[in-house]
Design a protein around this motif. Sequence first.
Motif, mmCIF file in Angstrom:
data_model
loop_
_atom_site.group_PDB
_atom_site.id
_atom_site.type_symbol
_atom_site.label_atom_id
_atom_site.label_comp_id
_atom_site.label_asym_id
_atom_site.label_seq_id
_atom_site.Cartn_x
_atom_site.Cartn_y
_atom_site.Cartn_z
ATOM 1 N N ARG A 1 27.523 34.414 17.904
ATOM 2 C CA ARG A 1 28.796 34.987 17.488
ATOM 3 C C ARG A 1 28.642 36.369 16.836
ATOM 4 O O ARG A 1 29.388 37.299 17.183
ATOM 5 C CB ARG A 1 29.522 34.031 16.534
ATOM 6 N N PRO A 2 27.706 36.579 15.880
ATOM 7 C CA PRO A 2 27.582 37.917 15.281
ATOM 8 C C PRO A 2 27.253 38.998 16.301
ATOM 9 O O PRO A 2 27.684 40.147 16.154
ATOM 10 C CB PRO A 2 26.447 37.750 14.263
ATOM 11 N N VAL A 3 26.507 38.638 17.333
ATOM 12 C CA VAL A 3 26.149 39.612 18.369
ATOM 13 C C VAL A 3 27.390 39.994 19.180
ATOM 14 O O VAL A 3 27.595 41.177 19.499
ATOM 15 C CB VAL A 3 25.042 39.049 19.285
ATOM 16 N N ILE A 4 28.224 39.023 19.498
ATOM 17 C CA ILE A 4 29.466 39.320 20.218
ATOM 18 C C ILE A 4 30.337 40.261 19.399
ATOM 19 O O ILE A 4 30.879 41.254 19.907
ATOM 20 C CB ILE A 4 30.237 38.021 20.539
ATOM 21 N N GLN A 5 30.479 39.953 18.126
ATOM 22 C CA GLN A 5 31.284 40.808 17.250
ATOM 23 C C GLN A 5 30.713 42.219 17.177
ATOM 24 O O GLN A 5 31.449 43.212 17.247
ATOM 25 C CB GLN A 5 31.352 40.177 15.858
ATOM 26 N N GLN A 6 29.395 42.329 17.050
ATOM 27 C CA GLN A 6 28.749 43.638 16.976
ATOM 28 C C GLN A 6 29.006 44.451 18.237
ATOM 29 O O GLN A 6 29.323 45.649 18.179
ATOM 30 C CB GLN A 6 27.246 43.455 16.776
ATOM 31 N N ILE A 7 28.901 43.815 19.402
ATOM 32 C CA ILE A 7 29.081 44.523 20.668
ATOM 33 C C ILE A 7 30.519 45.016 20.817
ATOM 34 O O ILE A 7 30.760 46.157 21.249
ATOM 35 C CB ILE A 7 28.678 43.597 21.841
ATOM 36 N N PHE A 8 31.480 44.195 20.456
ATOM 37 C CA PHE A 8 32.882 44.609 20.586
ATOM 38 C C PHE A 8 33.223 45.729 19.612
ATOM 39 O O PHE A 8 33.940 46.670 19.971
ATOM 40 C CB PHE A 8 33.813 43.414 20.376
ATOM 41 N N VAL A 9 32.731 45.636 18.372
ATOM 42 C CA VAL A 9 33.010 46.696 17.399
ATOM 43 C C VAL A 9 32.372 48.003 17.833
ATOM 44 O O VAL A 9 32.931 49.090 17.638
ATOM 45 C CB VAL A 9 32.516 46.270 16.001
ATOM 46 N N LYS A 10 31.217 47.927 18.476
ATOM 47 C CA LYS A 10 30.483 49.129 18.881
ATOM 48 C C LYS A 10 31.085 49.788 20.108
ATOM 49 O O LYS A 10 31.187 51.024 20.186
ATOM 50 C CB LYS A 10 29.022 48.773 19.141
#
Length: 318
Positions: free
Chosen positions: A299-308
């Motif tokens: 989940r944190p990786v998904i959030q990081q990718i979308f924010v980036k």
Amino acid sequence: PRSWSWQDAANASSTRFGCTNTSVQYTFLQQTTSSASNLVNKKLAAMPSTPLIIGLAATAHALVAPTTPHQRLAPTNAVADLLRDAKLDIPWLAEGEAPKENKVNTPDSAKRIFALPTAPKRVEESPERVEEVRARARTAAADAAALRGMLTGDADQTAWWRSPPPAGEGTERDLTTDEPLRVLVAGGGLAGLVTAAACHSKGMKVALFEQASSYAPYGGPIQIQSNALRAIQRINPQIYEDLVQAGTCTADRVSGLKIGYKRGNKLAGLYDKGDWLVRFDTLGPALEAELPPTVVVDRPVIQQIFVKHGFPADTVRI
């Protein structure tokens, strides 16, 4: 009729009752099951087991099988329901071995799909692979804790959404490249992030509001199915590429549901503890529809990718 014998019920299975109203059928069934139970208790000792089961199946079929396609029920379920409602105590129905195919993890049909040249090949588990996945999760958690890409400080006080849009005539205004449609997204979870990215990809001006103080790591990995990956690919190809690269492919194995205890009977099916109740592969339909295979991403990786990659910096207000 209550005066019918088991042979009469068996003969009726080929013709069915003319009743098509389900509620009437159920009422009739309730009226007959008590008599049927008494009859069974008297006849069990005298009747061989095979004719008894034939009689039970025939009675269930005749009493509960509707005559219209929209009302038709699965015969095995109808028989099982009748036995349960009648509270018949027939221990040997639950005895015996469950089918061996219930224990097969990968059926031959799935093996043929997995062996196709176009099927994805899983990266073998190794200490290096485990560390790669964990390092990616640690980096994402660190970015979230540092509020990287989030709206903070002075930028928050001068954010565009704090000022009204330039008004046109009356309550309407013209939408232009410089002043596009404004969208406020409440909630910065995965659904909110995808919504914000989709709106931004269509040229809208987006602000996303999240009540949490940071994207703290929580929950488990998220499985992204093939159709969802295709939707993300159309929203933002870069997000799609990063998710596939960061994820672990799970489409190269059978998915499904296993039972944790022994259950069933000879009519509805027998299942031992650990047997498959249902199995399916996600790869076959994906390949047929030319969709990317299913992956799992933290989940944190998904959030990081979308924010980036999903929208400009300072879009998410924590």
